[in-house]
Design a protein around this motif. Structure first.
Motif, PDB file in Angstrom:
ATOM      1  N   SER A  33       0.532  -1.013  -0.509  1.00  0.00           N
ATOM      2  CA  SER A  33      -0.420  -0.151   0.126  1.00  0.00           C
ATOM      3  C   SER A  33       0.961   0.887   0.272  1.00  0.00           C
ATOM      4  N   ASP A  42       4.204  -5.624   6.983  1.00  0.00           N
ATOM      5  CA  ASP A  42       3.932  -6.367   7.215  1.00  0.00           C
ATOM      6  C   ASP A  42       4.174  -8.032   8.257  1.00  0.00           C
ATOM      7  N   GLY A 222      -2.933   1.762  10.390  1.00  0.00           N
ATOM      8  CA  GLY A 222      -4.432   0.901  10.061  1.00  0.00           C
ATOM      9  C   GLY A 222      -5.330   1.392  11.730  1.00  0.00           C
ATOM     10  N   ARG A 224      -7.099  -1.677  12.598  1.00  0.00           N
ATOM     11  CA  ARG A 224      -8.034  -3.143  13.340  1.00  0.00           C
ATOM     12  C   ARG A 224      -7.776  -3.302  15.391  1.00  0.00           C
ATOM     13  N   CYS A 230      -5.399 -10.211   9.851  1.00  0.00           N
ATOM     14  CA  CYS A 230      -4.672  -9.202   9.354  1.00  0.00           C
ATOM     15  C   CYS A 230      -4.041 -10.426   8.175  1.00  0.00           C
ATOM     16  N   ASN A 234       0.494  -2.858   9.608  1.00  0.00           N
ATOM     17  CA  ASN A 234       0.224  -1.761   9.542  1.00  0.00           C
ATOM     18  C   ASN A 234      -1.522  -1.191   8.667  1.00  0.00           C
ATOM     19  N   GLN A 235      -2.286  -2.620   8.789  1.00  0.00           N
ATOM     20  CA  GLN A 235      -3.499  -2.898   8.632  1.00  0.00           C
ATOM     21  C   GLN A 235      -3.965  -2.680  10.180  1.00  0.00           C
ATOM     22  N   CYS A 236      -2.995  -3.461  11.106  1.00  0.00           N
ATOM     23  CA  CYS A 236      -3.668  -2.978  13.085  1.00  0.00           C
ATOM     24  C   CYS A 236      -3.550  -1.665  13.256  1.00  0.00           C
ATOM     25  N   CYS A 242       0.304  -6.997  13.106  1.00  0.00           N
ATOM     26  CA  CYS A 242       0.316  -8.419  12.570  1.00  0.00           C
ATOM     27  C   CYS A 242       0.836  -9.729  13.018  1.00  0.00           C
ATOM     28  N   CYS A 251      -4.128  -9.646  14.606  1.00  0.00           N
ATOM     29  CA  CYS A 251      -3.444  -8.582  15.074  1.00  0.00           C
ATOM     30  C   CYS A 251      -3.321  -8.115  16.866  1.00  0.00           C
TER      31      CYS A 251
END
Length: 282
Positions: A33, A42, A222, A224, A230, A234-236, A242, A251
């Motif tokens: 991303s 990731d 992130g 989440r 996940c 960095n979605q968390c 993750c 997460c």
């Protein structure tokens, strides 16, 4: 630029492995991303998804090379791929170069005429008389989109890599390219992420500090929450990562093994490659 065929995501993609587990592959970085740098992290390499070592190019047979890949059931791992040539070794004969070539609905590594674009130079796709599509970059380079900050998009030749030792001293092998027509995920050299302290506000907004295989770095933030599934750390939400716990990727809050912050629930398990950083595991 042919928007359908070449799609890149430029966030750093790294595997987070609990230190008590088998971490033989924890030094592999994989990018996802866009933030203008390699500012994402990731943790989403699936359990059992790493079948070979990308950085060291180990675990594959003759005529194969190891690449990160989209897995059939979702998520990301590494796989051995057989192809005509290697985009990093540049092992084509007769003055040709190895690059990713679009042929209808498929993309493969093939030996084609070398382009003229040097590293950093403007580039485009150049369809051949045979209907094949490949970029105008020189051997060992690939045409990637850039976002200069004015809202526009330009395309420039960037170096293909398997490991950061193949990049300049100011860059790391941390940018993934997702191509239509293949599950293979080639890597490019990109700007190094800023190191940081995950227990302090050390990153400029909108970035936050996340663990990575080479230590904590600033990454796009992130949202989440704890326990959410996940693919990328960095979605968390900030303050978590993750991680794989043997029951999928979720997460989990960050903690300092033997120190503060401690876990309110679960056990603080160290994360490989991140001294003094752990995750709270149920």
């Amino acid at each position: 630029m042919h928007a359908r065929r070449w799609v890149w995501l430029g966030t750093l993609l790294l595997s987070l492995v609990l230190a008590a587990c088998d971490d033989k592959d924890h030094d592999q970085g994989l990018p996802s991303s866009d933030s203008g740098t390699d500012a994402g992290v990731d943790g989403g390499l699936q359990d059992g998804g790493l079948t070979c070592n990308v950085a060291r190019q180990e675990g594959c047979g003759a005529g194969e090379s190891c690449h990160f890949a989209n897995l059939p059931g979702g998520g990301t791992g590494s796989r051995c791929f057989a192809a005509e040539c290697d985009v990093v070794k540049q092992d084509c004969a007769g003055g040709l170069r190895c690059t990713y070539v679009g042929d209808g609905d498929t993309t493969t590594r093939r030996c084609v005429e070398e382009g003229t674009g040097v590293e950093g130079a403007h580039c485009t796709l150049a369809p051949s008389d045979a209907g094949l599509e490949y970029d105008t970059c020189a051997a060992g380079l690939f045409c990637k989109d850039e976002h200069p900050g004015d809202g526009g998009t330009v395309f420039a030749c960037r170096r293909l890599c398997h490991a950061s030792t193949q990049c300049s001293g100011t860059e790391a092998c941390n940018t993934v390219v997702r191509l239509a027509g293949t599950t293979e995920l080639p890597l490019l050299c990109g700007a190094r992420s800023q190191p940081c302290d995950p227990f302090a506000s050390a990153c400029a907004a909108p970035l936050s500090c996340y663990p990575s295989a080479s230590g904590p770095v600033c990454a796009g933030s992130g949202t989440r929450g704890t326990g959410a599934s996940c693919d990328f750390s960095n979605q968390c939400a900030p303050g978590s990562a993750c991680v794989s716990t043997g029951a999928g990727l979720t997460c989990r809050p960050l903690c300092r093994p033997g120190g503060t912050p401690a876990c309110s629930t679960g056990t603080c398990r160290p994360l490989s490659g991140n001294t003094g950083v752990g995750a709270c595991i149920p």
